[in-house]
Design a protein around this motif. Structure first.
Motif, mmCIF file in Angstrom:
data_model
loop_
_atom_site.group_PDB
_atom_site.id
_atom_site.type_symbol
_atom_site.label_atom_id
_atom_site.label_comp_id
_atom_site.label_asym_id
_atom_site.label_seq_id
_atom_site.Cartn_x
_atom_site.Cartn_y
_atom_site.Cartn_z
ATOM 1 N N UNK A 173 0.737 -1.254 -0.035
ATOM 2 C CA UNK A 173 0.043 0.189 0.085
ATOM 3 C C UNK A 173 0.700 1.286 0.113
ATOM 4 N N UNK A 174 1.655 1.353 0.969
ATOM 5 C CA UNK A 174 2.344 2.801 1.113
ATOM 6 C C UNK A 174 3.619 2.958 0.345
ATOM 7 N N UNK A 175 3.954 1.951 -0.470
ATOM 8 C CA UNK A 175 5.222 2.047 -1.442
ATOM 9 C C UNK A 175 4.916 1.749 -2.730
ATOM 10 N N UNK A 176 3.553 1.414 -3.032
ATOM 11 C CA UNK A 176 2.963 1.089 -4.448
ATOM 12 C C UNK A 176 3.433 2.112 -5.548
ATOM 13 N N UNK A 177 4.067 1.593 -6.439
ATOM 14 C CA UNK A 177 4.771 2.298 -7.612
ATOM 15 C C UNK A 177 5.719 3.290 -7.104
ATOM 16 N N UNK A 178 6.208 3.219 -6.082
ATOM 17 C CA UNK A 178 7.397 3.884 -5.666
ATOM 18 C C UNK A 178 8.839 3.533 -6.217
ATOM 19 N N UNK A 179 8.855 2.478 -6.891
ATOM 20 C CA UNK A 179 10.198 1.755 -7.305
ATOM 21 C C UNK A 179 9.879 0.699 -8.177
ATOM 22 N N UNK A 180 10.974 0.455 -8.879
ATOM 23 C CA UNK A 180 10.554 -0.738 -9.732
ATOM 24 C C UNK A 180 10.402 -2.128 -8.775
ATOM 25 N N UNK A 181 9.708 -2.975 -9.524
ATOM 26 C CA UNK A 181 9.248 -4.220 -8.752
ATOM 27 C C UNK A 181 9.340 -5.316 -9.700
ATOM 28 N N UNK A 182 9.971 -6.456 -9.300
ATOM 29 C CA UNK A 182 9.772 -7.750 -10.507
ATOM 30 C C UNK A 182 8.690 -8.432 -9.927
ATOM 31 N N UNK A 183 7.585 -8.256 -10.535
ATOM 32 C CA UNK A 183 6.220 -8.766 -10.210
ATOM 33 C C UNK A 183 6.147 -10.572 -10.139
ATOM 34 N N UNK A 184 7.245 -11.092 -10.969
ATOM 35 C CA UNK A 184 7.247 -12.539 -11.037
ATOM 36 C C UNK A 184 7.577 -13.077 -9.555
ATOM 37 N N UNK A 185 8.242 -12.160 -8.791
ATOM 38 C CA UNK A 185 8.512 -12.843 -7.400
ATOM 39 C C UNK A 185 7.441 -12.918 -6.366
ATOM 40 N N UNK A 186 6.232 -12.334 -7.005
ATOM 41 C CA UNK A 186 4.985 -12.381 -6.111
ATOM 42 C C UNK A 186 4.084 -13.344 -6.642
ATOM 43 N N UNK A 187 3.063 -13.831 -5.616
ATOM 44 C CA UNK A 187 1.913 -14.522 -6.351
ATOM 45 C C UNK A 187 0.885 -13.538 -6.179
ATOM 46 N N UNK A 188 0.917 -12.439 -5.235
ATOM 47 C CA UNK A 188 -0.165 -11.295 -5.153
ATOM 48 C C UNK A 188 0.668 -10.261 -4.520
#
Ligand SMILES: *Cc1c(COP(=O)(O)O)cnc(C)c1O
Length: 362
Positions: A173-188
């Protein structure tokens, strides 16, 4: 018109360009003759808005095709329950407790099944992120749950836990879209947008398709991820205006270099504030562990409650508002989300410096 520097933890500051654009479109959205607030969610115009919002967030985060993007309602707090309902078929999930929000997610899971705490930083009032390299994750657990940025305590994961092959579910929530993220590391990944992205009332869920159950006996329609996943988040009336505003913020992020550029700016802003705090004799950061510090929420104290209150009041008079800390931490908290300009952080540090000088012990 006088805009202040708003350091609120949420609902929080939004980019001025986005607010101006929304203002200019408020009576007539692109020739439709009406506001987005007045529009049917079944209209072509709104379909265009939500389609573009989804396409833009996919571009921003590099979301793979096998992930769904859902625009939901009910608060991020509802997702504490619905992530468990949807993603824990065996009613087992393991939690790292790093503050109130992770604890609340754990407590919701307690109502529904068999959650387990694998690490916690409660021993030091949540001022650090525990070592997550070798967690005692249960072999038959459905997922590992983290709250990736702790809005209240000002800590943030800078490396993801070793999940030992298990699915990772994260409240961003409080860091959403604040830095690049490798989505494949997450299920959700889930987030309430009112912290870093948009107006309150929209939650975004990014969830790997194969984790969304087809069948959930006994679970009401609106609590099943599949319901909105199958209908492009338009099973029922969504928060049309909120989704439109998020879409404008996505465009603003893309126009400003995307998440890598945003991360660079956020790191620069946070450094200005932490450098000052580390050198200050009056103000002290509550998170001493530099490896655990949040780039988004920065709590600090003087150690004197009356002085804290005096600071918060004087800062507000100077146009630096919402600096009062959360009641569980006390003192002050500066939330310096994407839309907080560097000039705002500089103004805060200048003000703190002046306050410190005027309170120097003789
Ligand atoms: C604010 C916040 C929530 C709760 O969001 P609501 O939309 O008010 O339910 C959950 N998690 C985190 C990390 C938050 O900062």
């Amino acid at each position: 018109m006088a805009r202040v520097y708003n350091f609120s933890a949420g609902p929080a500051v939004l980019p001025e360009e986005v607010l101006s654009r929304a203002g200019s479109e408020i009576l007539d959205y692109q020739g439709s003759g009406m506001s987005v607030m007045e529009m049917s969610h079944r209209s072509k115009v709104f379909q265009g808005i939500i389609d573009k919002a989804e396409a833009d967030i996919r571009t921003l985060m590099g979301i793979p095709e096998n992930y769904k993007v859902l625009f939901l309602q009910g608060g991020d707090s509802l997702l504490f329950a619905t992530t468990f309902i949807n993603l824990a078929p065996h009613r087992k999930a393991d939690f790292v407790i790093t503050g109130n929000w992770a604890k609340k997610a754990y407590q919701e899971a307690q109502i529904l099944g068999d959650p387990n705490v694998v690490a916690s930083s409660a021993d030091k009032n949540f001022t650090y992120i525990p070592d997550c390299s070798d967690l005692p994750i249960r072999e038959d657990t459905d997922y590992l749950y983290i709250c990736q940025n702790n809005t209240i305590y000002g800590t943030q994961y800078h490396t993801l836990p070793n999940t030992k092959g298990h699915t990772l579910v994260s409240d961003q929530s409080s860091m959403f879209l604040s830095e690049p993220v490798d989505v494949t590391k997450f299920g959700c990944i889930h987030a309430g947008v009112q912290k870093n992205v948009g107006p309150a009332g929209v939650q975004i869920v990014i969830v790997r398709e194969d984790l969304i159950p087809d069948d959930l006996p006994g679970v009401p329609t609106m609590l099943r991820f599949k319901t909105q996943a199958d209908k492009g988040s338009l099973y029922n009336t969504p928060n049309c205006w909120g989704i439109y505003m998020c879409g404008l913020v996505f465009q603003w992020l893309l126009e400003n270099g995307g998440l890598a550029a945003m991360h660079e700016k956020n790191a620069e802003k946070a450094k200005i504030l932490y450098d000052y705090l580390d050198a200050s004799e009056l103000f002290h950061p509550t998170v001493a562990d530099t490896q655990s510090r949040s780039l988004m929420n920065v709590p600090f104290v003087t150690g004197d409650k009356d002085l804290d209150a005096e600071f918060v009041a004087q800062a507000a008079e100077a146009g630096l508002v919402n600096l009062k800390g959360h009641r569980t931490v006390g003192g002050m908290r500066a939330s310096i989300y994407n839309a907080m300009p560097k000039a705002g952080v500089e103004a805060l540090v200048n003000f703190m410096d002046g306050f410190e000088r005027s309170h120097k012990k003789a």
